[in-house]
Design a protein around this motif. Structure first.
Motif, PDB file in Angstrom:
ATOM      1  N   VAL A 123       0.858  -1.183   0.000  1.00 60.11           N
ATOM      2  CA  VAL A 123       0.000   0.000   0.000  1.00 60.11           C
ATOM      3  C   VAL A 123       0.897   1.237   0.000  1.00 60.11           C
ATOM      4  CG1 VAL A 123      -1.810   1.249   1.236  1.00 60.11           C
ATOM      5  CG2 VAL A 123      -1.768  -1.257   1.287  1.00 60.11           C
ATOM      6  N   LYS A 124       0.643   2.145  -0.946  1.00 59.03           N
ATOM      7  CA  LYS A 124       1.451   3.358  -1.065  1.00 59.03           C
ATOM      8  C   LYS A 124       0.540   4.572  -1.170  1.00 59.03           C
ATOM      9  CE  LYS A 124       4.917   0.944  -3.914  1.00 59.03           C
ATOM     10  NZ  LYS A 124       5.661   0.986  -5.196  1.00 59.03           N
ATOM     11  N   SER A 125       1.014   5.697  -0.669  1.00 57.31           N
ATOM     12  CA  SER A 125       0.316   6.953  -0.932  1.00 57.31           C
ATOM     13  C   SER A 125       0.191   7.143  -2.436  1.00 57.31           C
ATOM     14  CB  SER A 125       1.082   8.140  -0.338  1.00 57.31           C
ATOM     15  OG  SER A 125       1.153   8.051   1.061  1.00 57.31           O
ATOM     16  N   ARG A 126      -0.979   7.606  -2.864  1.00 57.95           N
ATOM     17  CA  ARG A 126      -1.129   7.846  -4.304  1.00 57.95           C
ATOM     18  C   ARG A 126      -0.167   8.921  -4.774  1.00 57.95           C
ATOM     19  NH1 ARG A 126      -6.437   9.241  -8.086  1.00 57.95           N
ATOM     20  NH2 ARG A 126      -5.172   9.941  -9.861  1.00 57.95           N
ATOM     21  N   HIS A 127       0.013   9.950  -3.958  1.00 59.95           N
ATOM     22  CA  HIS A 127       0.845  11.082  -4.361  1.00 59.95           C
ATOM     23  C   HIS A 127       2.217  10.953  -3.708  1.00 59.95           C
ATOM     24  CE1 HIS A 127      -2.633  12.818  -6.278  1.00 59.95           C
ATOM     25  NE2 HIS A 127      -3.315  12.624  -5.175  1.00 59.95           N
ATOM     26  N   SER A 128       3.232  10.780  -4.530  1.00 62.52           N
ATOM     27  CA  SER A 128       4.599  10.614  -4.050  1.00 62.52           C
ATOM     28  C   SER A 128       5.100  11.910  -3.423  1.00 62.52           C
ATOM     29  CB  SER A 128       5.504  10.215  -5.221  1.00 62.52           C
ATOM     30  OG  SER A 128       6.841  10.106  -4.804  1.00 62.52           O
TER      31      SER A 128
END
Length: 268
Positions: A123-128
């Motif tokens: 799971v990653k933040s959509r916005h880097s």
């Protein structure tokens, strides 16, 4: 030549070493995107700008300079493309790159409600951005705990790909490739030190894959994170515009040469 650095941290090791190589014969200017005014419509511009910062303010400043006719590396559009992981994945897969399949959720809370999802997941933040969310989730309990901590975070989800627990960090500056090996932050041992990796130790075709990614994303200075899946081939999990490329011998020289070649092209 006049070389502009769009950054709030001119002391960053790569930028500082590059500046030291250039400063004797060229003028190096720093534009802090947090405080730099908008370019004057008829004011002078540098021969080339290096867009190290990736904040919305930095991208807006770079775009304004481009509208004045300035050459910016990487361009505002290319940098912005790499800040949205949803758009990045769509762009990469449409171009045929072996990029991890990616699903997008408006919030982590919404992801936790999707019972079709089965772990393990990344799971990653959509916005880097700096200190964004990157986590491995193995089961519903872990997902609920993560969602409770970050309920409103827009996220992307990738199925966890079995691998040897090491990230291959590959960087490109112009046409030159650099590589390192780093224990994945998602491994049970946690992230470890970054170790040099000889290019001739990479599997065949990986350097070409990195160059192809640069062409697809129209990047001049960039990083590509690759997982080695053995017989299943390489899997790209992230593309970064203008990463740090720390402790890589020859990286400052490559960046100085790239800046000067582009600065010179402006006068041709």
């Amino acid at each position: 030549m006049r070389i502009g650095l769009i950054t709030s941290d001119p002391g960053h090791p790569l930028l500082a070493a590059t500046t030291a190589l250039l400063a004797d014969e060229h003028t190096v200017l720093t534009l802090d995107p947090r405080t730099a005014p908008a370019p004057e419509p008829s004011g002078p511009v540098a021969d080339v700008y290096l867009l190290k910062a990736r904040t919305p303010q930095a991208i807006s400043l770079a775009r304004a300079l481009e509208e004045r006719g300035a050459r910016v590396l990487n361009s505002a559009a290319a940098t912005e493309l790499c800040q949205d992981r949803t758009v990045m994945a769509e762009h990469a897969r449409r171009a045929g790159l072996p990029f991890a399949a990616t699903r997008t959720y408006p919030t982590l809370a919404r992801l936790a409600e999707d019972h079709r999802i089965r772990g393990p997941l990344v799971v990653k933040s959509r916005h880097s951005r700096k200190h964004d969310l990157v986590a491995r989730v193995d089961d519903d309990a872990g997902l609920r705990a993560l969602a409770a901590a970050h309920p409103h975070e827009p996220v992307v989800v990738q199925q966890f790909a079995p691998n040897d627990g090491w990230d291959r960090k590959l960087w490109a500056i112009g046409g030159r490739i650099f590589a390192a090996l780093r224990r994945s932050e998602l491994s049970p041992e946690g992230r470890g030190p970054t170790m040099p990796l000889a290019l001739d130790s990479l599997p065949p075709g990986w350097a070409s894959l990195v160059r192809q990614a640069g062409e697809v994303f129209a990047l001049d200075v960039y990083g590509v994170d690759i997982l080695d899946r053995g017989p299943d081939g390489p899997l790209i999990v992230d593309v970064n515009a203008f990463p740090g490329v720390r402790a890589q011998p020859g990286a400052p020289q490559a960046l100085a040469a790239l800046a000067l070649s582009n600065a010179g092209a402006r006068h041709m």
